[in-house]
Scaffold this active site. Structure first.
Site, short mmCIF file in Angstrom:
data_model
loop_
_atom_site.label_atom_id
_atom_site.label_comp_id
_atom_site.label_asym_id
_atom_site.label_seq_id
_atom_site.Cartn_x
_atom_site.Cartn_y
_atom_site.Cartn_z
N ASP A 1 -8.62 -4.98 -0.06
CA ASP A 1 -8.54 -6.02 -0.81
C ASP A 1 -7.76 -8.04 -0.88
OD1 ASP A 1 -7.82 -3.53 -3.35
OD2 ASP A 1 -9.70 -3.84 -2.48
N HIS B 1 0.93 -0.98 -0.01
CA HIS B 1 0.45 -0.31 0.12
C HIS B 1 1.00 0.73 -0.30
CE1 HIS B 1 -2.72 2.82 1.31
NE2 HIS B 1 -4.01 1.75 1.24
C1 SDX Z 1 -6.11 0.24 -2.63
O1 SDX Z 1 -4.57 4.15 -1.77
C2 SDX Z 1 -5.36 3.68 -1.24
O2 SDX Z 1 -5.66 4.04 0.09
C3 SDX Z 1 -6.19 2.09 -1.81
C4 SDX Z 1 -7.15 1.93 -1.51
C5 SDX Z 1 -8.51 2.64 -1.24
O3 SDX Z 1 -9.16 2.24 -0.05
O4 SDX Z 1 -8.52 4.23 -1.79
O5 SDX Z 1 -6.27 1.77 0.00
C6 SDX Z 1 -7.23 0.67 -2.16
O6 SDX Z 1 -5.95 0.51 -4.23
C7 SDX Z 1 -5.34 -0.93 -2.17
C8 SDX Z 1 -4.28 -1.47 -2.98
C9 SDX Z 1 -4.48 -2.65 -3.98
N1 SDX Z 1 -3.78 -2.81 -5.08
C10 SDX Z 1 -3.07 -4.10 -4.76
O7 SDX Z 1 -2.79 -4.95 -3.52
C11 SDX Z 1 -2.08 -4.08 -5.97
C12 SDX Z 1 -0.74 -4.70 -5.24
N2 SDX Z 1 -0.40 -3.73 -4.62
C13 SDX Z 1 0.86 -3.09 -4.91
O8 SDX Z 1 0.13 -3.51 -6.55
C14 SDX Z 1 1.15 -1.90 -4.32
O9 SDX Z 1 2.03 -1.83 -2.78
C15 SDX Z 1 0.59 -0.12 -4.27
C16 SDX Z 1 0.26 -0.35 -6.11
C17 SDX Z 1 -0.61 -0.99 -3.51
C18 SDX Z 1 1.18 0.78 -3.46
O10 SDX Z 1 2.65 0.92 -5.38
P1 SDX Z 1 3.44 1.88 -4.58
O11 SDX Z 1 3.47 2.63 -3.51
O12 SDX Z 1 3.33 2.86 -5.91
O13 SDX Z 1 4.62 0.70 -4.07
P2 SDX Z 1 5.60 0.11 -5.43
O14 SDX Z 1 5.05 -0.67 -6.08
O15 SDX Z 1 6.62 1.09 -6.15
O16 SDX Z 1 6.07 -0.55 -4.54
C19 SDX Z 1 7.68 -0.81 -3.84
C20 SDX Z 1 8.32 -1.72 -3.22
C21 SDX Z 1 8.18 -2.94 -5.15
O17 SDX Z 1 9.41 -2.99 -5.15
P3 SDX Z 1 11.47 -2.58 -5.72
O18 SDX Z 1 11.79 -1.89 -6.81
O19 SDX Z 1 11.69 -1.76 -4.32
O20 SDX Z 1 12.53 -3.75 -5.70
O21 SDX Z 1 7.45 -2.79 -3.46
C22 SDX Z 1 7.60 -4.27 -4.40
C23 SDX Z 1 7.73 -3.17 -5.50
O22 SDX Z 1 7.90 -3.81 -6.96
N3 SDX Z 1 6.10 -4.50 -4.05
C24 SDX Z 1 5.24 -5.70 -4.49
C25 SDX Z 1 4.21 -5.79 -3.94
N4 SDX Z 1 3.77 -4.35 -3.90
C26 SDX Z 1 4.80 -3.60 -3.94
N5 SDX Z 1 6.31 -6.99 -4.96
C27 SDX Z 1 5.03 -7.65 -4.54
N6 SDX Z 1 3.74 -7.98 -4.57
C28 SDX Z 1 3.16 -6.61 -4.14
N7 SDX Z 1 2.04 -6.52 -4.15
#
Ligand code: SDX
Length: 432
Positions: free
Chosen positions: A366, A309
């Site tokens: 989720d 998140h």
């Molecule tokens: C919602 O914003 C809100 O409040 C949203 C929400 C709401 O109520 O409105 O809470 C609802 O959207 C919840 C989130 C649902 N999405 C997911 O579950 C999708 C999986 N999660 C990710 O794609 C990610 O964690 C996000 C999109 C939620 C957040 O993305 P960020 O903040 O841009 O973080 P990032 O992608 O830069 O990740 C940081 C690191 C990366 O690795 P490095 O580049 O540091 O090596 O963490 C890794 C990412 O690759 N990473 C994951 C991961 N989530 C982040 N690796 C594997 N699995 C994951 N789920």
């Protein structure tokens, strides 16, 4: 009344031999921000922050999140207290009006919502135009935008209240009609004698052939699910609603844009992705360990959906509440909890794995919601529509706050241009 931001010390930006002193503001929970409203006028510089991870777009008193402590409060009330004790319409009133409703206010609001659940008869032809296999999210986005064509009066304070009630009231009807259209069954008209969640379940699963008895435990579970999704400060879809509304586009058009933003798999679309991920693990991978190994591999497209998140760097409090309710609902409907077992195994392994721990990746809202939606009989492609139904009062409250802000102005971010410097047109024969 929530306290306003209070000026704090100042921040100084020094660059190229010059320095600029900027005011620092502090919110009611102690968060501080550098106010850069004068930056460009006084220095010609702008800031840049891809994804806005460090940028506050507004001051708001609707919802407070502390991502490090896993805190979520609507108008100061902790989410677990609201989920356990309030109704969704009570929370909708709280988010929009800022205070919990009195008994009379809740009665009148409930009556008003109940009396606006019906859709104009032309909507049935509107739905017929969609392909049967259309995903319900674009159907809902189009239907909400289409409400503007049925209610064309220019926006006033009075009819704005009516637009808010119509959106909350008609969203379940639109959602159920989108589902009924996709399975070729007749639309079920809303019934005024039913409460909000029961009315939706009957419109979804009832048929004219026999009366549908709503299970009160499942209706209460759905009501609680809607509360958990009701608002979440300046997330992607809410920022979209604010951005569109800042051009003075009406509430229906602004919310329709928010629905499209929510559909993205990184945002509200994740709940559908989580169940599809769990079903793939059950059918193909066989083991949570093997899947997690792939989810950590940058060369793999697999991601542990429902984890991570932008704000929560601790357990999402909504996920904790949902996890607690999974067992109750699965036992009530007597379905296998195989997907729940896989989800809990994924969580157990991930929370001990340095990849996830070091990146502070925890279950978000989720991760468990889909297990409950599935147990309620909601089709997987309707999961994000359920998120939309829950988020409706939050979008409305945030849009209203933006419109009522004394500093209201159209949102228009700047950029740093990285394209070609000036060059002259070349006739086609001289382009090489
Ligand atoms: C919602 O914003 C809100 O409040 C949203 C929400 C709401 O109520 O409105 O809470 C609802 O959207 C919840 C989130 C649902 N999405 C997911 O579950 C999708 C999986 N999660 C990710 O794609 C990610 O964690 C996000 C999109 C939620 C957040 O993305 P960020 O903040 O841009 O973080 P990032 O992608 O830069 O990740 C940081 C690191 C990366 O690795 P490095 O580049 O540091 O090596 O963490 C890794 C990412 O690759 N990473 C994951 C991961 N989530 C982040 N690796 C594997 N699995 C994951 N789920």
């Amino acid at each position: 009344m929530p306290s306003q931001t209070v000026p704090q010390k100042e921040a100084t930006i020094s660059y190229d031999g010059k320095s600029l002193v900027l005011p620092v503001i502090r919110g009611s929970e102690g968060e501080t921000a550098v106010n850069i409203e004068k930056l460009r006028a006084q220095t010609g510089m702008v800031t840049i922050d891809p994804g806005y991870g460090n940028t506050g777009s507004c001051k708001s008193s609707v919802t407070f999140i502390d991502g490090d402590k896993g805190i979520l409060r609507y108008r100061g009330y902790p989410i677990d207290q609201l989920a356990e004790n309030a109704s969704f319409l009570e929370v909708a009133w709280l988010l929009i009006h800022g205070e919990l409703p009195t008994a009379d206010q809740l009665r009148d609001f409930t009556t008003s919502v109940t009396r606006h659940t019906l859709l104009h008869e032309n909507f049935s032809r509107f739905f017929e135009a969609f392909p049967k296999d259309a995903h319900p999210m674009p159907v809902c986005a189009a239907s909400i935008a289409a409400l503007t064509t049925f209610y064309q009066a220019p926006e006033t304070d009075e009819n704005r209240d009516e637009s808010m009630v119509r959106l909350i009231a008609k969203m379940p009807t639109i959602a159920a009609y989108a589902y009924k259209h996709s399975i070729g069954q007749p639309f079920m008209y809303p019934q005024n004698k039913l409460d909000y969640a029961s009315n939706f379940l009957r419109m979804m699963f009832g048929t004219p052939c026999e009366e549908y008895e709503v299970d009160p435990v499942l209706a209460r579970t759905l009501d609680m699910l809607l509360i958990l999704h009701a608002d979440h400060e300046q997330n992607c879809s809410t920022s979209t609603v604010r951005m569109v509304g800042s051009s003075r586009a009406n509430l229906y058009a602004s919310v329709s844009a928010g629905i499209s933003a929510l559909w993205g798999p990184l945002h509200g679309g994740a709940n559908q992705e989580v169940i599809e991920m769990l079903e793939r693990i059950e059918a193909e991978e066989g083991s949570a360990e093997k899947f997690l190994f792939r989810a950590k591999d940058k060369n793999e497209t697999a991601r542990l959906m429902g984890f991570g998140h932008r704000v929560y760097k601790n357990y999402d409090p909504r996920a904790a509440i949902l996890k607690k309710h999974c067992d109750v609902v699965l036992a009530r409907v007597g379905v296998s909890n195989k997907l729940l077992e896989i989800a809990m195994k994924l969580e157990e392994i991930a929370l001990k794995d340095d990849y996830f721990v070091s990146r502070k990746l925890y279950p978000n809202v989720d991760f468990y919601s889909g297990v409950i939606y599935k147990a309620l009989g909601i089709p997987v492609n309707m999961f994000t529509v359920m998120f939309t139904m829950g988020r409706m009062p939050g979008w409305i409250a945030q849009w209203l706050e933006m419109r009522q802000d004394p500093d209201f102005r159209i949102s228009r971010p700047r950029q740093i241009y990285t394209g070609h410097v000036q060059r002259d047109y070349k006739p086609i024969g001289e382009r090489g």
